[in-house]
Design an enzyme around this catalytic site. Structure first.
Site, PDB file in Angstrom:
ATOM      1  N   CYS A 115     -15.250 -50.973  76.108  1.00  0.00           N
ATOM      2  CA  CYS A 115     -14.706 -49.899  77.053  1.00  0.00           C
ATOM      3  C   CYS A 115     -15.498 -50.057  78.515  1.00  0.00           C
ATOM      4  O   CYS A 115     -15.073 -49.705  79.397  1.00  0.00           O
ATOM      5  CB  CYS A 115     -14.827 -48.565  76.176  1.00  0.00           C
ATOM      6  SG  CYS A 115     -13.863 -48.540  74.965  1.00  0.00           S
ATOM      7  N   HIS A 251     -14.657 -43.718  82.584  1.00  0.00           N
ATOM      8  CA  HIS A 251     -14.021 -44.347  81.414  1.00  0.00           C
ATOM      9  C   HIS A 251     -13.464 -43.023  80.652  1.00  0.00           C
ATOM     10  O   HIS A 251     -14.167 -42.171  80.440  1.00  0.00           O
ATOM     11  CB  HIS A 251     -14.855 -45.060  80.394  1.00  0.00           C
ATOM     12  CG  HIS A 251     -14.557 -45.428  79.376  1.00  0.00           C
ATOM     13  ND1 HIS A 251     -13.175 -45.826  78.910  1.00  0.00           N
ATOM     14  CD2 HIS A 251     -14.676 -45.197  77.811  1.00  0.00           C
ATOM     15  CE1 HIS A 251     -12.649 -46.084  77.867  1.00  0.00           C
ATOM     16  NE2 HIS A 251     -13.755 -45.771  77.174  1.00  0.00           N
ATOM     17  N   ASN A 281      -7.470 -43.515  75.404  1.00  0.00           N
ATOM     18  CA  ASN A 281      -8.384 -44.552  75.726  1.00  0.00           C
ATOM     19  C   ASN A 281      -7.952 -45.812  75.860  1.00  0.00           C
ATOM     20  O   ASN A 281      -7.458 -46.417  74.791  1.00  0.00           O
ATOM     21  CB  ASN A 281      -9.771 -44.206  74.605  1.00  0.00           C
ATOM     22  CG  ASN A 281     -10.853 -45.157  74.940  1.00  0.00           C
ATOM     23  OD1 ASN A 281     -10.649 -46.078  75.793  1.00  0.00           O
ATOM     24  ND2 ASN A 281     -11.819 -44.957  74.255  1.00  0.00           N
TER      25      ASN A 281
HETATM   26  O1  UT7 Z   1     -14.460 -45.506  74.149  1.00  0.00           O
HETATM   27  C1  UT7 Z   1     -15.489 -45.934  73.534  1.00  0.00           C
HETATM   28  C2  UT7 Z   1     -16.220 -44.668  73.290  1.00  0.00           C
HETATM   29  N1  UT7 Z   1     -15.673 -43.961  72.196  1.00  0.00           N
HETATM   30  C3  UT7 Z   1     -15.839 -42.516  72.510  1.00  0.00           C
HETATM   31  O2  UT7 Z   1     -16.116 -42.152  73.304  1.00  0.00           O
HETATM   32  C4  UT7 Z   1     -15.412 -41.847  71.197  1.00  0.00           C
HETATM   33  C5  UT7 Z   1     -16.408 -40.671  71.002  1.00  0.00           C
HETATM   34  N2  UT7 Z   1     -16.002 -39.796  69.868  1.00  0.00           N
HETATM   35  C6  UT7 Z   1     -15.178 -38.837  70.109  1.00  0.00           C
HETATM   36  O3  UT7 Z   1     -14.546 -38.913  71.051  1.00  0.00           O
HETATM   37  C7  UT7 Z   1     -15.205 -37.781  69.227  1.00  0.00           C
HETATM   38  O4  UT7 Z   1     -15.999 -37.888  68.145  1.00  0.00           O
HETATM   39  C8  UT7 Z   1     -13.609 -37.842  68.432  1.00  0.00           C
HETATM   40  C9  UT7 Z   1     -12.632 -37.458  69.120  1.00  0.00           C
HETATM   41  C10 UT7 Z   1     -13.489 -39.227  67.628  1.00  0.00           C
HETATM   42  C11 UT7 Z   1     -13.912 -37.005  67.139  1.00  0.00           C
HETATM   43  O5  UT7 Z   1     -14.162 -35.703  67.380  1.00  0.00           O
HETATM   44  P1  UT7 Z   1     -15.213 -34.747  66.742  1.00  0.00           P
HETATM   45  O6  UT7 Z   1     -15.225 -33.456  67.348  1.00  0.00           O
HETATM   46  O7  UT7 Z   1     -16.539 -35.560  66.696  1.00  0.00           O
HETATM   47  O8  UT7 Z   1     -14.745 -34.502  65.202  1.00  0.00           O
HETATM   48  P2  UT7 Z   1     -15.378 -35.201  63.891  1.00  0.00           P
HETATM   49  O9  UT7 Z   1     -15.296 -36.565  63.810  1.00  0.00           O
HETATM   50  O10 UT7 Z   1     -16.863 -34.609  63.688  1.00  0.00           O
HETATM   51  O11 UT7 Z   1     -14.280 -34.609  62.999  1.00  0.00           O
HETATM   52  C12 UT7 Z   1     -14.042 -33.238  62.695  1.00  0.00           C
HETATM   53  C13 UT7 Z   1     -13.245 -32.934  61.891  1.00  0.00           C
HETATM   54  C14 UT7 Z   1     -13.164 -33.634  60.312  1.00  0.00           C
HETATM   55  O12 UT7 Z   1     -12.936 -32.971  59.231  1.00  0.00           O
HETATM   56  P3  UT7 Z   1     -14.075 -32.279  58.518  1.00  0.00           P
HETATM   57  O13 UT7 Z   1     -14.790 -33.254  57.641  1.00  0.00           O
HETATM   58  O14 UT7 Z   1     -14.732 -31.332  59.357  1.00  0.00           O
HETATM   59  O15 UT7 Z   1     -13.119 -31.583  57.488  1.00  0.00           O
HETATM   60  C15 UT7 Z   1     -12.206 -34.917  60.650  1.00  0.00           C
HETATM   61  O16 UT7 Z   1     -11.828 -35.558  59.494  1.00  0.00           O
HETATM   62  O17 UT7 Z   1     -11.987 -33.261  62.398  1.00  0.00           O
HETATM   63  C16 UT7 Z   1     -11.186 -34.362  61.033  1.00  0.00           C
HETATM   64  N3  UT7 Z   1     -10.390 -35.047  62.079  1.00  0.00           N
HETATM   65  C17 UT7 Z   1      -9.006 -34.832  62.540  1.00  0.00           C
HETATM   66  N4  UT7 Z   1      -8.378 -33.716  62.133  1.00  0.00           N
HETATM   67  C18 UT7 Z   1      -6.923 -33.932  62.584  1.00  0.00           C
HETATM   68  C19 UT7 Z   1     -10.812 -36.309  62.421  1.00  0.00           C
HETATM   69  N5  UT7 Z   1      -9.658 -36.732  63.297  1.00  0.00           N
HETATM   70  C20 UT7 Z   1      -8.687 -35.893  63.164  1.00  0.00           C
HETATM   71  C21 UT7 Z   1      -7.381 -36.090  63.483  1.00  0.00           C
HETATM   72  N6  UT7 Z   1      -6.564 -34.705  63.408  1.00  0.00           N
HETATM   73  N7  UT7 Z   1      -6.826 -36.918  64.250  1.00  0.00           N
END
Ligand code: UT7
Length: 324
Positions: A115, A251, A281
């Site tokens: 990225c 980005h 992204n």
């Molecule tokens: O470009 C390269 C760099 N990449 C990035 O910058 C990405 C950086 N990361 C992020 O943008 C975020 O961490 C995400 C968008 C990937 C995830 O958001 P988050 O607020 O960090 O969520 P999380 O991973 O802590 O997950 C929270 C909950 C989990 O459920 P439990 O364990 O709390 O029950 C996940 O399983 O959300 C759940 N979850 C989803 N729910 C519905 C994860 N993906 C999804 C989804 N739909 N698509």
């Protein structure tokens, strides 16, 4: 020796025709429009058609950039393509784009910094121009991340999309262009964080293409700090202040990252170009796509000071400051 500077000449972008909404994805994996919008800001992404390659997207973006710059393809003597999703393992996608544009001089190669790739590619082109190795460079970020997504993994497949952006840079005599051009760049890598964001396939290790794997929340925690550091460094290296910057072109990974960086550095949110709602992204393509949108809608104008930044797999991160 005359001091040289790389000056912005034009920008272009291209997104595939097929649009996939959050609601479409909710029919494939356990997710919802509400979750995706609230956690990321993404509303839709463009997905390449079967047979539509990274080079096809890059070629379309490059043609638009050349037209915007008023530069003939025959003037190009350097092409750098930032991509983590090349058409083939080799030759470089840049070589294929070079041939398609009818360029028969100079050199072309790919840069792999995921990225952060566009910032790395821009830096390589700037270095070559300043050193006198190139006069007119085409810097492209082009990706087909849809090919490396695990479409059954809701934690990653909702985040990414396909697309390309391209920027034309021209060499100029620093004494005559005033304060225009690329004023500073800053690149960083920390390979200790390799496993936070990687693809579990490749020619040497698995002889396969593989799928993207990400520890999203761990990457998120690094993002705001690393991006802020890169922006502070790029501004300091140019001897300007953050408040001098007219536009921030980040980005486009997650709206919460954009907002977090803006809060941390006291940047007014309306100075931050955000286009991720429309394409998600797109990895190395996201900075030039966002840049293109802001030039075409009249926000970024000649004379403006623009700070680009990115962070991605590696981990890699960086920033580039340019007066347009
Ligand atoms: O470009 C390269 C760099 N990449 C990035 O910058 C990405 C950086 N990361 C992020 O943008 C975020 O961490 C995400 C968008 C990937 C995830 O958001 P988050 O607020 O960090 O969520 P999380 O991973 O802590 O997950 C929270 C909950 C989990 O459920 P439990 O364990 O709390 O029950 C996940 O399983 O959300 C759940 N979850 C989803 N729910 C519905 C994860 N993906 C999804 C989804 N739909 N698509």
């Amino acid at each position: 020796m005359i001091a040289r500077r790389s000056v912005f000449a034009g920008i272009g972008a291209h997104l595939p025709d097929r649009v996939v909404s959050n609601a479409d994805l909710a029919q494939q994996v356990e997710t919802s429009d509400d979750w995706i919008v609230e956690r990321t800001g993404i509303r839709r992404r463009h997905i390449a058609a079967a047979g539509e390659k990274t080079s096809d997207l890059g070629i379309a973006a490059a043609r638009k950039a050349l037209e915007a710059a008023g530069v003939d393809a025959g003037e190009i003597d350097m092409i750098v393509v930032a991509t983590a999703t090349p058409d083939l393992t080799f030759p470089a996608t840049a070589a294929r784009i070079q041939a398609a544009l009818g360029v028969t001089r100079g050199f072309a190669f790919d840069v792999q910094a995921v990225c952060s790739g566009f910032i790395y590619a821009l830096t390589m082109a700037d270095n070559a121009i300043v050193r006198g190795q190139a006069e007119t460079a085409l810097v492209i970020g082009a990706e087909t991340f849809s090919r490396i997504l695990d479409w059954s993994d809701r934690t990653t497949c909702v985040l990414f999309g396909d697309g390309a952006g391209a920027m034309v840079l021209k060499a100029a005599d620093a004494a005559t262009v005033g304060d225009r051009g690329i004023l500073s760049t800053y690149l960083r890598t920390d390979g200790r964080f390799h496993d936070l964001l990687y693809v579990d396939g490749g020619p040497s290790q698995t002889q396969s293409v593989g799928h993207l794997r990400m520890q999203g929340s761990a990457v998120f925690r690094h993002a705001v700090d690393h991006i802020s550091e890169a922006m502070i460094e790029a501004v300091a290296r140019a001897g300007v202040k953050m408040t001098d910057v007219d536009w921030f072109v980040p980005h486009q990974a997650n709206q919460r990252i954009l907002d977090g960086v803006a809060r941390k550095l006291s940047i007014p949110p309306d100075r931050v170009i955000s286009t991720l709602a429309d394409h998600g992204n797109t990895s190395a393509a996201s900075v030039p796509i966002a840049f293109d949108v802001a030039v075409r809608d009249g926000r970024i104008k000649p004379g403006h000071l623009v700070l680009m930044e990115a962070m991605g797999g590696g981990l890699t991160w960086g920033a580039a400051l340019a007066r347009i």
